[in-house]
Design a protein around this motif. Sequence first.
Motif, PDB file in Angstrom:
ATOM      1  N   ILE A   4       0.864  -1.181   0.000  1.00 49.44           N
ATOM      2  CA  ILE A   4       0.000   0.000   0.000  1.00 49.44           C
ATOM      3  C   ILE A   4       0.899   1.230   0.000  1.00 49.44           C
ATOM      4  CG2 ILE A   4      -1.718   1.348   1.262  1.00 49.44           C
ATOM      5  CD1 ILE A   4      -2.734  -1.269   2.503  1.00 49.44           C
ATOM      6  N   SER A   5       0.728   2.073  -0.992  1.00 48.70           N
ATOM      7  CA  SER A   5       1.416   3.358  -1.051  1.00 48.70           C
ATOM      8  C   SER A   5       0.435   4.409  -0.561  1.00 48.70           C
ATOM      9  CB  SER A   5       1.815   3.687  -2.498  1.00 48.70           C
ATOM     10  OG  SER A   5       2.702   2.718  -2.983  1.00 48.70           O
ATOM     11  N   THR A   6       0.936   5.343   0.235  1.00 50.69           N
ATOM     12  CA  THR A   6       0.038   6.378   0.733  1.00 50.69           C
ATOM     13  C   THR A   6       0.742   7.712   0.835  1.00 50.69           C
ATOM     14  OG1 THR A   6      -1.642   6.838   2.420  1.00 50.69           O
ATOM     15  CG2 THR A   6       0.470   5.937   3.202  1.00 50.69           C
ATOM     16  N   TRP A   7      -0.053   8.767   0.699  1.00 51.68           N
ATOM     17  CA  TRP A   7       0.446  10.137   0.857  1.00 51.68           C
ATOM     18  C   TRP A   7      -0.724  11.021   1.251  1.00 51.68           C
ATOM     19  CZ3 TRP A   7       0.184  14.538  -2.775  1.00 51.68           C
ATOM     20  CH2 TRP A   7       0.917  15.632  -2.321  1.00 51.68           C
ATOM     21  N   ASN A   8      -0.643  11.550   2.465  1.00 54.70           N
ATOM     22  CA  ASN A   8      -1.665  12.460   2.997  1.00 54.70           C
ATOM     23  C   ASN A   8      -3.077  11.887   2.873  1.00 54.70           C
ATOM     24  OD1 ASN A   8       0.215  14.318   3.815  1.00 54.70           O
ATOM     25  ND2 ASN A   8       0.023  15.602   2.003  1.00 54.70           N
ATOM     26  N   ARG A   9      -3.213  10.633   3.237  1.00 51.53           N
ATOM     27  CA  ARG A   9      -4.519   9.969   3.191  1.00 51.53           C
ATOM     28  C   ARG A   9      -4.861   9.357   4.545  1.00 51.53           C
ATOM     29  NH1 ARG A   9      -6.299   8.146  -2.120  1.00 51.53           N
ATOM     30  NH2 ARG A   9      -6.291   9.989  -3.412  1.00 51.53           N
ATOM     31  N   LEU A  30       2.567  -7.231   4.691  1.00 53.09           N
ATOM     32  CA  LEU A  30       1.917  -5.994   4.274  1.00 53.09           C
ATOM     33  C   LEU A  30       2.932  -4.869   4.390  1.00 53.09           C
ATOM     34  CD1 LEU A  30      -0.474  -4.253   3.422  1.00 53.09           C
ATOM     35  CD2 LEU A  30      -1.198  -4.207   5.827  1.00 53.09           C
ATOM     36  N   LEU A  31       3.321  -4.328   3.248  1.00 49.36           N
ATOM     37  CA  LEU A  31       4.287  -3.242   3.182  1.00 49.36           C
ATOM     38  C   LEU A  31       3.522  -1.947   2.936  1.00 49.36           C
ATOM     39  CD1 LEU A  31       6.584  -5.173   0.745  1.00 49.36           C
ATOM     40  CD2 LEU A  31       7.054  -4.813   3.170  1.00 49.36           C
ATOM     41  N   VAL A  32       3.570  -1.030   3.885  1.00 47.79           N
ATOM     42  CA  VAL A  32       2.908   0.260   3.724  1.00 47.79           C
ATOM     43  C   VAL A  32       4.001   1.312   3.613  1.00 47.79           C
ATOM     44  CG1 VAL A  32       1.303   1.944   4.678  1.00 47.79           C
ATOM     45  CG2 VAL A  32       0.888  -0.507   5.023  1.00 47.79           C
ATOM     46  N   ILE A  64       4.051   8.098  -6.623  1.00 56.21           N
ATOM     47  CA  ILE A  64       3.560   6.719  -6.501  1.00 56.21           C
ATOM     48  C   ILE A  64       4.542   5.686  -7.039  1.00 56.21           C
ATOM     49  CG2 ILE A  64       2.235   6.810  -8.661  1.00 56.21           C
ATOM     50  CD1 ILE A  64       0.856   5.138  -5.569  1.00 56.21           C
ATOM     51  N   SER A  65       5.231   6.003  -8.121  1.00 56.60           N
ATOM     52  CA  SER A  65       6.168   5.025  -8.689  1.00 56.60           C
ATOM     53  C   SER A  65       7.294   4.703  -7.713  1.00 56.60           C
ATOM     54  CB  SER A  65       6.746   5.534 -10.008  1.00 56.60           C
ATOM     55  OG  SER A  65       5.736   5.642 -10.979  1.00 56.60           O
ATOM     56  N   ASP A  84      -4.332   0.261  -3.569  1.00 55.75           N
ATOM     57  CA  ASP A  84      -4.330   1.713  -3.433  1.00 55.75           C
ATOM     58  C   ASP A  84      -4.942   2.100  -2.095  1.00 55.75           C
ATOM     59  OD1 ASP A  84      -3.105   2.078  -5.868  1.00 55.75           O
ATOM     60  OD2 ASP A  84      -4.957   2.559  -6.933  1.00 55.75           O
ATOM     61  N   ASP A  85      -4.466   3.209  -1.535  1.00 60.39           N
ATOM     62  CA  ASP A  85      -4.894   3.601  -0.194  1.00 60.39           C
ATOM     63  C   ASP A  85      -6.343   4.055  -0.116  1.00 60.39           C
ATOM     64  OD1 ASP A  85      -4.639   6.093  -1.403  1.00 60.39           O
ATOM     65  OD2 ASP A  85      -3.120   6.838  -0.009  1.00 60.39           O
TER      66      ASP A  85
END
Length: 189
Positions: A4-9, A30-32, A64-65, A84-85
Amino acid sequence: SVAISTWNRAHLVGRAIRSALAQTFEDFELLVVDDGSTDDTPDVLAGVDDRRLHRVRHQRNHGISRTRNTAVGLARGEWLAFLDDDNEWTPDYLERHLAFAASRPQAGVAYCRARLRQAPTGSERELGQLKQGRVFCDLVEGWNPYVSSALIRRALVVEAGGLDERLRATEDRDLWMRLAQRTEFAGMP
């Protein structure tokens, strides 16, 4: 390996994490990867206690990449599943998807359709077309599977060079096209 990639969510990522950790298939990591969030995302991640969870934080936002490539570099599983987050999975998603992938050993990408739920009304509709086999021409013509609905053999992502970090959008389409030159895709409803 689930990534899971996240940014300001901060308001969304917890839901995605809970849906991953609630899977009936439990043997996964689970890799966040937090891409330099400036909101409460780090606090949300710190509040999750599960041995399968591995948190990684970029000090600044790279896109994201880069976050997905960070996860690819850390992943140990044969299969990668990007979530996706702002998405979530049904509890049997990984179990059913891994069984489907095992039944299609020639495919390096196994994917399914997605279901879009409108939060205010609760109405749902299915998205995406199913394509099988060598799909490069379908991709050129505009077809695009959803990243959160796919399992990808990790070795193929590495062989393809990961995600192009110069791209801040359509990075998934670029990856699909490079993967489609290397492997078959298998789709299930």
